[in-house]
Design an enzyme around this catalytic site. Structure first.
Site, short mmCIF file in Angstrom:
data_model
loop_
_atom_site.label_atom_id
_atom_site.label_comp_id
_atom_site.label_asym_id
_atom_site.label_seq_id
_atom_site.Cartn_x
_atom_site.Cartn_y
_atom_site.Cartn_z
N SER A 151 0.85 -1.19 0.00
CA SER A 151 0.00 0.00 0.00
C SER A 151 0.89 1.24 0.00
O SER A 151 2.02 1.20 0.50
CB SER A 151 -0.88 0.01 1.25
OG SER A 151 -1.52 1.26 1.43
N TYR A 164 -1.67 -0.41 10.33
CA TYR A 164 -1.82 -0.81 8.94
C TYR A 164 -0.65 -0.33 8.11
O TYR A 164 -0.05 -1.10 7.33
CB TYR A 164 -3.14 -0.26 8.38
CG TYR A 164 -3.42 -0.64 6.95
CD1 TYR A 164 -3.99 -1.88 6.66
CD2 TYR A 164 -3.14 0.22 5.90
CE1 TYR A 164 -4.26 -2.24 5.33
CE2 TYR A 164 -3.41 -0.13 4.59
CZ TYR A 164 -3.97 -1.36 4.31
OH TYR A 164 -4.24 -1.71 3.01
#
Length: 257
Positions: A151, A164
């Site tokens: 990501s 995350y």
């Protein structure tokens, strides 16, 4: 080198997190490109729908219930894949969770759960895939393909997603290290680092003020469609990507500019 092609006929691909979002998209497009697809996730009823869609389009797929954080579950998923389609030569380690919130209030259990799924999960999935690629001679033929899903939050700071983002940074470095470890085993390992996309995981964000501000901060002031990763994913899973390993490919429509 021969002509470029992303035809995946003859490949067997295991996709984790395939019950929804980009994982579901991956399963569908990989099957459309000719691969036999093992769609793996925790929610079996949703996997049935994915496999039905693939079958209706003329593809081949099997759903396998999988918890990527548990080694025994990962091994069982590969066993099921081999029993149905034969050895897996391509792995897409996509499964992930996001538990947003301020780091000041982030519970240890939530932190550990994020790391278990988002870091331990891709490690276990990639390792089991690689072990079997070596055992079945897939690596010796230079046809092993592993794609990890990272990501932009792994290399660009956004508020409220510390666990995350840290996990996705770990995934990118894991991909480089595994690529180094397995470079002489005929297994390519690459990482896709997508920007914010229109998926189930983020759908609620764009309707609130925080999400609108985030979108306005992007250079193009828009969210990527769910098919934005298709070309690069197909390439990295194909024979055409033979010389490509250890890469981290950011696809974010300029969101981090």
């Amino acid at each position: 080198m021969g002509a470029f092609s992303c035809d995946l006929t003859g490949r067997t691909v295991l996709v984790t997190g395939a019950s929804s979002g980009i994982g579901r998209r991956f399963a569908v497009i990989l099957a459309a490109a000719g691969a036999k697809v093992v769609a793996a996730a925790r929610r079996g009823e949703l996997l049935d729908a994915v496999c039905a869609e693939i079958a209706a389009a003329g593809g081949e797929a099997q759903g396998v219930v999988l918890d990527v954080s548990q080694e025994a579950s990962v091994i069982a998923a590969f066993d099921a894949a081999e029993a149905r389609f034969g050895p897996v030569d391509t792995v897409v380690a996509n499964a992930g969770i996001s538990l947003p919130g301020s780091a000041l209030g982030l519970g240890v259990d939530d932190f550990d759960a994020t790391m278990a799924v988002n870091v331990r999960g891709p490690f276990l999935t990639a390792r089991e895939g690689a072990r079997r690629m070596v055992a079945h001679g897939i690596g010796a033929a230079g046809r092993g393909r592993i794609v990890l899903i990272g990501s932009i939050t792994g290399h660009h700071a956004y508020p409220g997603i510390v666990a995350y983002g840290a996990a996705k940074a770990a995934v990118a470095q894991m991909g480089r290290l595994l690529a180094k470890d397995w470079a002489n085993k005929g297994i390519n390992v690459n990482t896709l680092a997508p920007g914010y996309m229109a998926t189930d995981m983020t759908s609620a964000l764009w309707d609130i003020a925080k999400g609108r501000r985030l979108r306005e901060s992007f250079a193009r002031r828009r969210i990527m469609p769910i098919d934005a990763l298709d070309p690069m994913l197909l390439y990295l899973c194909s024979d055409a990507s033979a010389p490509v390993t250890g890469g981290v490919f950011t696809i974010d429509d300029g969101q981090t500019l």
